[in-house]
Design a protein around this motif. Structure first.
Motif, mmCIF file in Angstrom:
data_model
loop_
_atom_site.group_PDB
_atom_site.id
_atom_site.type_symbol
_atom_site.label_atom_id
_atom_site.label_comp_id
_atom_site.label_asym_id
_atom_site.label_seq_id
_atom_site.Cartn_x
_atom_site.Cartn_y
_atom_site.Cartn_z
ATOM 1 N N ARG A 104 -11.005 -11.193 27.659
ATOM 2 C CA ARG A 104 -10.355 -11.359 26.334
ATOM 3 C C ARG A 104 -9.576 -10.314 26.096
ATOM 4 O O ARG A 104 -9.770 -9.209 26.451
ATOM 5 N N VAL A 105 -8.472 -10.841 24.916
ATOM 6 C CA VAL A 105 -7.498 -9.421 24.431
ATOM 7 C C VAL A 105 -7.582 -9.621 22.952
ATOM 8 O O VAL A 105 -7.622 -10.807 22.356
ATOM 9 N N CYS A 106 -7.636 -8.405 22.606
ATOM 10 C CA CYS A 106 -7.732 -8.438 21.030
ATOM 11 C C CYS A 106 -6.221 -8.874 20.405
ATOM 12 O O CYS A 106 -5.246 -8.432 20.886
ATOM 13 N N THR A 107 -6.167 -9.849 19.537
ATOM 14 C CA THR A 107 -5.084 -10.277 18.945
ATOM 15 C C THR A 107 -4.633 -9.495 17.985
ATOM 16 O O THR A 107 -3.591 -9.833 17.202
ATOM 17 N N ARG A 108 -5.605 -8.840 17.364
ATOM 18 C CA ARG A 108 -5.167 -7.649 16.134
ATOM 19 C C ARG A 108 -6.168 -6.594 16.205
ATOM 20 O O ARG A 108 -7.305 -6.732 16.980
ATOM 21 N N ASP A 109 -5.913 -5.629 15.472
ATOM 22 C CA ASP A 109 -7.173 -4.190 15.421
ATOM 23 C C ASP A 109 -8.447 -4.929 15.080
ATOM 24 O O ASP A 109 -8.591 -5.753 14.103
ATOM 25 N N THR A 110 -9.640 -4.742 15.800
ATOM 26 C CA THR A 110 -10.789 -5.297 15.470
ATOM 27 C C THR A 110 -11.926 -4.200 15.727
ATOM 28 O O THR A 110 -11.810 -3.181 16.105
ATOM 29 N N THR A 111 -13.121 -4.806 15.834
ATOM 30 C CA THR A 111 -14.205 -4.012 16.213
ATOM 31 C C THR A 111 -15.123 -4.953 17.194
ATOM 32 O O THR A 111 -14.966 -6.251 17.123
ATOM 33 N N LEU A 112 -16.152 -4.492 17.697
ATOM 34 C CA LEU A 112 -17.315 -4.842 18.503
ATOM 35 C C LEU A 112 -18.522 -4.272 17.815
ATOM 36 O O LEU A 112 -18.398 -3.112 17.388
ATOM 37 N N PRO A 113 -19.561 -5.026 17.547
ATOM 38 C CA PRO A 113 -20.552 -4.587 16.632
ATOM 39 C C PRO A 113 -21.400 -3.405 17.216
ATOM 40 O O PRO A 113 -22.167 -2.772 16.634
#
Length: 523
Positions: free
Chosen positions: A393-402
């Motif tokens: 998968r590719v990040c569609t925006r700035d994000t995080t993983l828990p």
């Protein structure tokens, strides 16, 4: 002259290098600011032996060609030490996050699904062979493809057991039994490939290509059937070869388009030509014939899609996406299941006794779903073999993983937009802390235990919005095939010499050595 050349080169190169350095510095600065603002910490970073990640690329390609890619990806996560389940590694210009953490998988597929999707690299890598379709597009285009296909896979016709039985009979005819009750040594993998190929082409296009009827009797070396000169085998050869190219193009990520040749494009051309024969024939039938065809009660996906569009390229692409996924996944599942049954006679005998009891008066869809030990064997096959060993998968925006950041791996991780994330399903499904100390063993009984996997640590068909729409079709076909074969045969012997397990990876995993067995017919 040489000095002048050097000066000219430096005049152009130095400003470009300076711009690249500034861009990288700004990106790193923004990364650090966002990571701090979101209270994130970095996961373990795999050591880079070269600044461009080129050696790691060579390692990955080498692992694929040596048929050990699932183990290689899992080994990357093992490098920092025990208890680590998420790492970051550099591959060419990309920094990838590789995880086998179920909490991260759940976030990617559900709770933060809006932040993750397939990336543009997949489209560019897959486009020459599969075109624009369900597994390559995003946004509104993906919603349109999903809306076209999903209703068709919720219909009862998808579980047409009469369709399955016709092609099972063709398989049975190839499995000749000698006077002593045993077949000769036979490789089941290409026969299962023929079975699923014939079934799915009839489901998609209204007629089977009949590849099983051309199968060599009674045995053939692995992959040899795909090289026969008949039209069906040629199509199978071109599709399988084309998908092998797709795998290596995907490893290269954004630079995957560089991995091309006239041979690859010839495979694509032959695949398109074959499918276009069905599509053009359907379009030429026109509206007048549609009622007559569909009123016969036979479900044909191409006919259903043609009610919504007569765009020949779209019809080719959408059906080709379904064909590609359905053919590979089901044939690989069947191959691996009999690979493990041949090495576990106790499981074979137990499963056969249950089948003889549960299906004494016939087979229907409900019975297949309710035969728990059969489903446990299928689940265990998916778990051990990891037929889809890696999901990207590719990040569609700035994000995080828990999870995965910090010294104890419990902190969240910051991922900038366009970051690549690899889910190592093989690594996750072989974790001893989830599945037990015997995680490498094929033991279907583990699925009877109250707490032993089966949540986000087991995602054979992915999850979330992009979960495979053909899941039920694949499981039904595999279940029916197992029941019919075990009704006929009461014994199976592995005929392969001892050796390490090999994963022939072309988007999905099949056994790299085939499924070399002999079968004993019940009296």
């Amino acid at each position: 002259m040489a000095l002048l050349f050097v000066l000219v080169f430096l005049a152009f190169a130095l400003p470009l290098l300076w711009v690249k350095y500034l861009s990288a510095w700004q990106a790193k600065k923004r990364y650090n600011v966002e990571r701090t603002r979101r209270s994130c910490q970095d996961p373990p970073q795999l050591s880079n032996r070269d600044p461009f990640g080129l050696l790691r690329l060579i390692e990955a390609l080498k692992a694929g060609r040596e048929e050990r890619m699932p183990q290689y990806v899992a080994s990357l996560i093992d490098q920092p030490g025990p208890g680590v389940h998420t790492v970051q590694a550099k591959l060419l210009s990309d920094k990838m996050t590789v995880t086998r953490d179920p909490q991260n998988v759940e976030a990617i597929f559900t709770t933060q699904a809006q932040d993750f999707d397939i990336g543009p690299a997949r489209l560019e890598c897959f486009r020459p062979l599969l075109g624009l379709g369900l597994t390559t597009v995003t946004g509104e285009a993906w919603k349109h493809s999903r809306a076209l296909l999903r209703p068709q896979f919720s219909r009862e016709q998808i579980s047409d057991l009469d369709l399955e039985e016709r092609h099972i009979q063709d398989l049975m005819k190839v499995l000749d039994v000698r006077d002593n009750g045993w077949t000769e040594k036979v490789d089941l993998q290409p026969l299962f490939s023929n079975l699923t190929h014939d079934t799915v082409t009839e489901l998609l296009y209204g007629q089977s290509i009949g590849s099983q009827k051309h199968a060599r009797r009674p045995s053939a070396p692995y992959e040899s059937l795909s090289k026969q000169s008949d039209e069906a085998s040629e199509f199978g050869h071109h599709l399988e070869s084309g998908k092998s190219w797709l795998y290596e193009r995907m490893v290269l990520g954004r630079l995957g388009w560089l991995f091309s040749s006239t041979k690859f494009y010839n495979h694509c051309k032959e695949v398109h030509k074959y499918v276009d024969n069905f599509v053009y024939a359907r379009i030429q039938q026109g509206e007048a014939d549609k009622t007559e065809i569909t009123s016969k009660g036979k479900f044909v996906l191409l006919n259903e899609l043609a009610k919504h569009t007569h765009n020949s390229v779209q019809l080719r692409n959408e059906t080709l996406h379904v064909l590609s996924a359905s053919w590979d996944t089901t044939s690989a599942l069947l191959g691996w299941l009999f690979y493990f049954l041949a090495r576990n006679p106790r499981v074979f005998d137990k499963l056969r006794n249950i089948i003889l009891t549960d299906f004494i008066s016939g087979i229907d869809f409900r019975q297949l779903n309710n035969c728990r030990y059969l489903q446990h064997c299928i689940n265990e096959t998916f778990r051990v073999a990891a037929i889809i060993p890696v999901i990207e998968r590719v990040c569609t925006r700035d994000t995080t993983l828990p999870q995965g950041g910090g010294p104890n791996g419990r902190s969240s991780i910051f991922l900038p937009k366009n970051s690549r994330v690899l889910i190592s399903t093989y690594g996750m499904q072989h974790r001893a802390d989830i599945w037990g100390s015997d995680a490498a063993d094929f033991r279907p009984e583990r699925w009877e235990e109250e707490k032993n996997g089966g949540g986000w640590d087991f995602v054979p068909f992915a999850g979330g919005p992009r979960k495979c729409i053909g899941q039920q079709f694949a499981l039904t076909e595999a279940s029916y095939t197992v029941v019919r074969l075990l009704q006929r045969f009461d014994g199976i012997e592995n005929m392969e010499p001892p050796g390490p397990i090999k994963f022939h990876h072309a988007l999905t995993n099949s056994s790299g050595t085939g499924v070399q067995v002999r079968l004993h017919e019940a009296k």
